[in-house]
Each structure stands twice: as structure tokens, then as C-alpha cells.
Design an enzyme around this catalytic site. Structure first.
Site, mmCIF file in Angstrom:
data_model
loop_
_atom_site.group_PDB
_atom_site.id
_atom_site.type_symbol
_atom_site.label_atom_id
_atom_site.label_comp_id
_atom_site.label_asym_id
_atom_site.label_seq_id
_atom_site.Cartn_x
_atom_site.Cartn_y
_atom_site.Cartn_z
ATOM 1 N N GLY A 1 31.878 41.446 39.082
ATOM 2 C CA GLY A 1 32.080 41.593 37.971
ATOM 3 C C GLY A 1 32.354 42.826 37.067
ATOM 4 O O GLY A 1 32.625 43.379 36.153
ATOM 5 N N GLU B 1 30.789 40.305 45.401
ATOM 6 C CA GLU B 1 32.191 39.094 45.396
ATOM 7 C C GLU B 1 32.872 39.990 44.159
ATOM 8 O O GLU B 1 33.222 39.297 43.183
ATOM 9 C CB GLU B 1 31.418 38.160 44.739
ATOM 10 C CG GLU B 1 30.495 37.174 45.414
ATOM 11 C CD GLU B 1 29.949 36.004 44.809
ATOM 12 O OE1 GLU B 1 30.148 35.939 43.514
ATOM 13 O OE2 GLU B 1 29.365 35.148 45.492
ATOM 14 N N GLY C 1 36.300 40.793 42.199
ATOM 15 C CA GLY C 1 37.579 40.264 42.173
ATOM 16 C C GLY C 1 38.528 41.425 41.550
ATOM 17 O O GLY C 1 39.306 41.858 42.272
ATOM 18 N N ARG C 2 38.433 41.295 40.074
ATOM 19 C CA ARG C 2 39.180 42.349 39.308
ATOM 20 C C ARG C 2 39.265 43.815 39.750
ATOM 21 O O ARG C 2 40.466 44.243 39.890
ATOM 22 C CB ARG C 2 38.841 42.013 37.899
ATOM 23 C CG ARG C 2 39.421 42.687 36.899
ATOM 24 C CD ARG C 2 38.784 42.918 35.470
ATOM 25 N NE ARG C 2 38.083 41.851 35.075
ATOM 26 C CZ ARG C 2 38.320 40.655 34.396
ATOM 27 N NH1 ARG C 2 39.613 40.536 33.984
ATOM 28 N NH2 ARG C 2 37.594 39.709 33.960
ATOM 29 N N ARG D 1 45.720 35.704 29.704
ATOM 30 C CA ARG D 1 44.441 36.259 29.274
ATOM 31 C C ARG D 1 44.673 36.763 27.959
ATOM 32 O O ARG D 1 43.629 36.725 27.033
ATOM 33 C CB ARG D 1 44.320 37.729 30.116
ATOM 34 C CG ARG D 1 44.123 37.446 31.687
ATOM 35 C CD ARG D 1 43.517 38.649 32.356
ATOM 36 N NE ARG D 1 42.117 38.965 32.096
ATOM 37 C CZ ARG D 1 41.722 39.726 31.088
ATOM 38 N NH1 ARG D 1 42.686 40.705 30.767
ATOM 39 N NH2 ARG D 1 40.583 40.164 30.870
ATOM 40 N N TYR E 1 41.685 35.148 25.695
ATOM 41 C CA TYR E 1 40.539 36.051 25.495
ATOM 42 C C TYR E 1 40.844 37.017 24.183
ATOM 43 O O TYR E 1 40.100 38.045 24.199
ATOM 44 C CB TYR E 1 39.986 36.503 26.717
ATOM 45 C CG TYR E 1 39.737 35.786 27.827
ATOM 46 C CD1 TYR E 1 38.962 34.882 28.047
ATOM 47 C CD2 TYR E 1 40.741 36.198 28.906
ATOM 48 C CE1 TYR E 1 38.706 34.264 29.229
ATOM 49 C CE2 TYR E 1 40.433 35.423 30.059
ATOM 50 C CZ TYR E 1 39.554 34.519 30.102
ATOM 51 O OH TYR E 1 39.465 33.655 31.319
ATOM 52 N N CYS F 1 55.831 27.474 22.763
ATOM 53 C CA CYS F 1 55.609 27.098 21.249
ATOM 54 C C CYS F 1 54.318 26.867 20.722
ATOM 55 O O CYS F 1 53.600 26.155 20.719
ATOM 56 C CB CYS F 1 56.221 25.483 21.267
ATOM 57 S SG CYS F 1 55.582 24.593 22.515
ATOM 58 N N GLU F 2 53.488 28.303 20.968
ATOM 59 C CA GLU F 2 52.041 28.399 20.429
ATOM 60 C C GLU F 2 52.006 29.581 19.906
ATOM 61 O O GLU F 2 52.535 30.692 20.560
ATOM 62 C CB GLU F 2 51.197 28.553 22.133
ATOM 63 C CG GLU F 2 51.167 27.426 22.862
ATOM 64 C CD GLU F 2 50.349 26.144 22.327
ATOM 65 O OE1 GLU F 2 49.073 26.457 21.666
ATOM 66 O OE2 GLU F 2 50.327 25.160 22.725
ATOM 67 N N TYR G 1 43.670 37.453 37.778
ATOM 68 C CA TYR G 1 43.502 36.407 36.559
ATOM 69 C C TYR G 1 44.922 36.321 35.780
ATOM 70 O O TYR G 1 44.910 35.888 34.764
ATOM 71 C CB TYR G 1 42.347 36.637 35.730
ATOM 72 C CG TYR G 1 40.895 36.634 36.482
ATOM 73 C CD1 TYR G 1 40.450 35.666 37.064
ATOM 74 C CD2 TYR G 1 40.368 37.997 36.345
ATOM 75 C CE1 TYR G 1 39.259 35.600 37.823
ATOM 76 C CE2 TYR G 1 39.058 37.997 37.285
ATOM 77 C CZ TYR G 1 38.690 37.131 37.681
ATOM 78 O OH TYR G 1 37.331 37.199 38.478
HETATM 79 N N1 LLP Z 1 31.785 35.792 41.667
HETATM 80 C C1 LLP Z 1 31.362 34.680 40.830
HETATM 81 C C2 LLP Z 1 30.506 33.750 40.999
HETATM 82 C C3 LLP Z 1 32.418 34.681 39.706
HETATM 83 O O1 LLP Z 1 32.368 33.591 39.073
HETATM 84 C C4 LLP Z 1 33.486 35.537 39.537
HETATM 85 C C5 LLP Z 1 34.336 35.438 38.359
HETATM 86 C C6 LLP Z 1 33.535 36.495 40.452
HETATM 87 C C7 LLP Z 1 32.539 36.926 41.555
HETATM 88 C C8 LLP Z 1 34.519 37.746 40.222
HETATM 89 O O2 LLP Z 1 34.174 38.507 39.245
HETATM 90 P P1 LLP Z 1 35.166 39.550 39.058
HETATM 91 O O3 LLP Z 1 34.690 40.831 39.824
HETATM 92 O O4 LLP Z 1 36.706 39.552 38.810
HETATM 93 O O5 LLP Z 1 34.825 40.242 37.684
HETATM 94 N N2 LLP Z 1 39.586 35.028 33.965
HETATM 95 C C9 LLP Z 1 38.765 35.769 33.405
HETATM 96 C C10 LLP Z 1 37.544 36.097 34.351
HETATM 97 C C11 LLP Z 1 36.912 35.318 34.912
HETATM 98 C C12 LLP Z 1 35.864 35.479 35.861
HETATM 99 C C13 LLP Z 1 35.206 34.302 36.412
HETATM 100 N N3 LLP Z 1 34.220 34.568 37.629
HETATM 101 C C14 LLP Z 1 39.500 36.918 32.919
HETATM 102 O O6 LLP Z 1 40.703 36.713 33.234
HETATM 103 O O7 LLP Z 1 39.013 37.914 32.521
#
Ligand code: LLP
Length: 425
Positions: A238, A272, A274-275, A312, A316, A342-343, A371
Site C-alpha cells: 500500500g 506485501e 508492490g508499487r 492508470r 483512475y 478509439c476511446e 501497474y
Molecule cells: N497486497 C494486496 C492484498 C493487494 O491487494 C495489493 C494491491 C498489494 C499487496 C500491493 O499494493 P501496493 O504496495 O502496490 O500498493 N492498479 C492500481 C493498484 C491496485 C492495487 C491492488 N492491490 C493502480 O494502478 O494504482
């Protein structure tokens, strides 16, 4: 007075990006391995005082070479589907390094995770706990599970990527979890080892993350009082990044914000991210393919990349900085930077002040490592883009190219139209 283009952020590695665009073509994603390693290290250093495991959320970017890079940096894996479990395995993770999350898991996916013996399945509902137990018993094994808790915390992020409110579809309400563990987690086939909380993504205020950690610790203690052997708290991902250059909490500050909640508790933590690991490490390179201006109206720059490669902004309204790799001299003027699909929502940026553009110019869309490629589609029959990794280390001298002292290699070649059509009968 500063020159007009000083308002633009400089593109790191501009000469090598130009060389890559010239050789590979655009659209192409380019990632900087050094930035990913540095981000991983920041998590590991920040959490060093407490037992922890950093599970990279593959959903942010599951291109194999990046997943391998994170594994060799020391990360473990968070998979959100059977496909991501498979990618994690092929990237070299062993099942004990994989947590399996997901709001809806099919029978096949549960079978896959149960028979592999993953580190934990993060279960979303009592029904899912029962289904996992049934599969485990059928396969004569025991599965480690963590129930996903919905703590009803507002992550103050975009509504499409907030997950911890009771109106969201994720997990089970905090107040019900104790009873659920009593009723469903003690059955044969299940070994309840954790609790899982993830309140959203692109979170730039630490307070919701601290609060979620505190709630997890409280609940974990209550469960231990009930005789349920909770060992780890999975606090999800997150942490956000800065898309517009304004300051956001650092990884070190994030670690400092969650550690007080867990320090002195009997629980290890899993996170966990990601980003925060890959987002700032990637750019999407594009070429200007058309320019037009309505009489007295807007000036459009049409790129050869669009919402198919980076969804994105369309999905969003997300902001990404856009900069020419080699800015031309001249005053900044406003451009509508748009894609070719075409959007009407296929727009990367409105009213972007850029130096004069010409057809053929290359632009970099920044902070596209997370993402971006993972959410790409082939809408309008557009083949998936190529991806390149800049990396001073671990390069096979025979495959790596070099430019301006930087080594790079293609980690995913551009899909061909034949490949795109290959599954059709
Ligand atoms: N763990 C769970 C259970 C999740 O659902 C997610 C992301 C993460 C970890 C990783 O979250 P992060 O650290 O990346 O914030 N497509 C969207 C973001 C969707 C996130 C979904 N879940 C975007 O482009 O902003």
C-alpha cells in the site's frame, strides 16, 4: 532567469533511453534495476529490528526478469492468482516463500496452492476456509492459513484502490474474525498461522497503515488468548510513491510508522509492497506520431502508446509526469498528450506545459513501473509492448547492450501480431 524547460523534471539516463527507443522501437517500458534494489534494501533496513518477510506483490509487475531481480535481492512473493503463483515458481521462488491472496480463488487455484504447500493462503471468507480445509483433507495435508481482516479503515486513497472499508469486497469484518477463527479455522486440514490486512494502495498518509498494524496486533493477541497459534501478521502493501514530485513518506518512514505497533509483540510481520518497489523504477517510452491544433483551441500530441500499455490515467484519472527525452529549445506550451485508441478517456495528460514537440520526438512517461505493463491489454489488436532492464550487474556479456556506460537488455520482446492471434481457432 531560469530557462523555460527548467520546470520539467530531467529524465534519468536520457542518452540510453534514446538509444533503446531507436533500437527497440516504442512503446517500450524501461526499468532501472538499481532503483529496485535500493527500494528493496530500504524496506529490509527499515524493518531490520523486527522479524519480518518482504513479499513482493507480483501484481504490480510480474515480468519474469523483475520478479527474479526481487528474489535475488532477498524478497519473497505475494501472488494473487494461479498465474502469479506459476510466475513466482518460474522466477525461482519455493512454495514456502509464497503467500497466496485473492478475493476469489477458484477450485483449481486452491488445489494448486494446497498441493504446493505455500507459506500461507490468505483466506477471504468462512466458505473459503471450509473449501481449503476440504481440499487439504482430500490431499492428506495441512494448509497454513491467514484470514483476511477488513479493519474498516479509510486509507484515503483513490476509491478504486481502497480496500479496507467495510463497504469494500475484501476480507471479513474485524468484529467477526475471532468467532470465525473459533468456528472455521480449527478444523482438520487447517493450521491458522496468521492474520492478513491490506487497506489499499497508493497510500501517502502513514496513519491508516499504523492503525491497521495496531488493530492486527490487538486481534492477534486475542486469538492467541483463544488458543489459536497466530505467528505472523501480514500487513499487506500500500505505500504510495510520488507521481507529481511532491514529497511523500519514504520507505524508512513507513517502516518507522508500523514498527512501534509490532515491537514487543509475539508476531513476526509480513508485508506485501508492490508499487513502492518498482513504481518509480520504470518509464514508458513513446513517440509522437501526430500533432494537431484546432483553430484557437487545444494542441494535441498523439503518441504511439495509450491506455493499452498504461491504463492508470484512463482508469483512475492518475497523474504521470511526461517529459521529452531530448527537450527542444523554446518556450513551454500547453499540450493534450493523448493515445491512439478509439476511446475519449485515452489521454495521458491535459494542459501539459512542454517545449515544442515535433512528430518523431520521444517522450518518457514517468513512474510507470507498477501497474503499467502488468495491466496492459491488446485492445484494438495492439501487441503487448517490449520491456527493457537497465542493469550494471548480472548481465550476460553476450546479450547485454551498452550505451553511455549503461548495460541493458530486452527482458520481454514486443509481442507479434501472430503471437497475439495464436490462441484463436
Ligand atoms: N497486497 C494486496 C492484498 C493487494 O491487494 C495489493 C494491491 C498489494 C499487496 C500491493 O499494493 P501496493 O504496495 O502496490 O500498493 N492498479 C492500481 C493498484 C491496485 C492495487 C491492488 N492491490 C493502480 O494502478 O494504482
Amino acid at each position: 532567469m531560469s530557462s523555460p524547460s527548467s520546470a520539467l523534471p530531467a529524465v534519468a539516463n536520457a542518452p540510453v533511453l534514446s538509444a533503446i527507443a531507436a533500437e527497440i522501437g516504442t512503446p517500450v517500458y524501461v526499468y532501472d534495476a538499481a532503483l529496485i534494489r535500493t527500494a528493496y534494501r530500504a524496506f529490509a533496513d527499515g524493518l531490520a529490528s523486527h522479524p519480518h518477510a518482504i513479499h513482493y506483490a507480483l501484481k504490480a509487475n510480474s515480468t519474469l526478469a523483475l520478479v527474479r531481480l526481487l528474489r535475488t535481492s532477498g524478497a519473497q512473493a505475494d501472488a494473487n492468482s494461479g498465474g502469479e503463483i506459476e510466475v513466482a515458481l518460474r522466477a525461482g521462488f519455493i512454495p514456502e516463500q509464497i503467500v497466496f491472496t485473492g478475493v476469489g480463488k477458484t477450485a483449481d487455484e486452491l488445489d494448486q496452492a494446497v498441493s504446493l504447500g505455500v507459506k500461507a493462503i490468505n483466506a477471504e471468507s468462512p466458505g473459503e476456509l471450509d473449501r481449503i480445509a476440504a481440499r487439504a483433507v482430500a490431499l492428506s495435508t495441512t494448509v497454513r492459513v491467514a484470514l483476511r481482516v477488513n479493519p474498516d479503515i479509510d486509507a484515503k486513497s483513490h476509491p478504486h484502490i481502497s480496500t479496507g472499508l467495510k463497504t469494500n469486497k475484501f476480507g471479513m469484518p474485524l468484529a467477526e474474525v475471532r468467532q470465525l477463527y473459533r468456528d472455521h479455522a480449527r478444523q482438520p486440514g487447517l493450521e491458522p498461522v496468521g492474520l492478513h490486512i491490506h487497506v489499499g494502495s497508493q497510500i501517502t498518509s502513514l496513519e491508516p497503515l499504523t492503525r491497521a498494524a495496531e488493530r492486527a496486533v490487538d486481534l492477534g493477541r486475542q486469538l492467541r488468548d483463544d488458543g489459536i497459534g497466530i505467528e505472523h501478521l501480514d500487513l499487506g502493501g500500500g505505500l504510495g510513491i510520488s507521481y507529481d514530485g511532491s514529497p511523500v513518506p519514504t520507505i524508512a518512514e513507513y517502516a518507522a510508522a508500523i514498527l512501534p505497533a509490532v515491537t514487543g509483540s509475539p508476531f513476526s510481520i509480513v508485508i506485501e509492497p508492490g508499487r513502492a518497489l518498482v513504481g518509480a523504477a520504470g518509464v514508458l517510452l513513446a513517440t509522437v506520431i501526430d500533432l494537431k491544433q484546432y483553430e484557437g483551441g487545444l494542441r494535441f500530441a498523439v503518441l504511439d502508446t495509450g491506455m493499452t500499455e498504461l491504463m492508470r490515467p484512463a482508469l483512475y484519472g492518475a497523474y504521470h509526469r511526461i517529459v521529452p527525452i531530448e527537450p527542444r529549445p523554446g518556450d513551454l506550451v500547453p499540450y493534450e498528450i493523448v493515445g491512439p485508441l478509439c476511446e475519449s478517456s485515452d489521454i495521458f495528460g491535459r494542459n501539459r506545459m512542454l517545449p515544442p514537440l515535433e512528430v518523431g520526438d520521444r517522450l518518457a512517461i514517468l513512474d510507470a513501473g507498477a501497474y503499467g505493463s502488468a495491466m496492459a491489454s491488446t485492445y484494438n489488436r495492439r501487441p503487448l509492448p517490449a520491456e527493457v532492464l537497465l542493469d550494471a550487474h548480472n548481465h550476460d556479456a553476450t546479450t547485454a547492450r551498452r550505451h553511455d556506460g549503461k548495460a541493458w537488455r530486452v527482458i520481454r520482446r514486443r509481442q507479434t501480431i501472430d503471437e497475439l492471434l495464436s490462441t484463436e481457432l
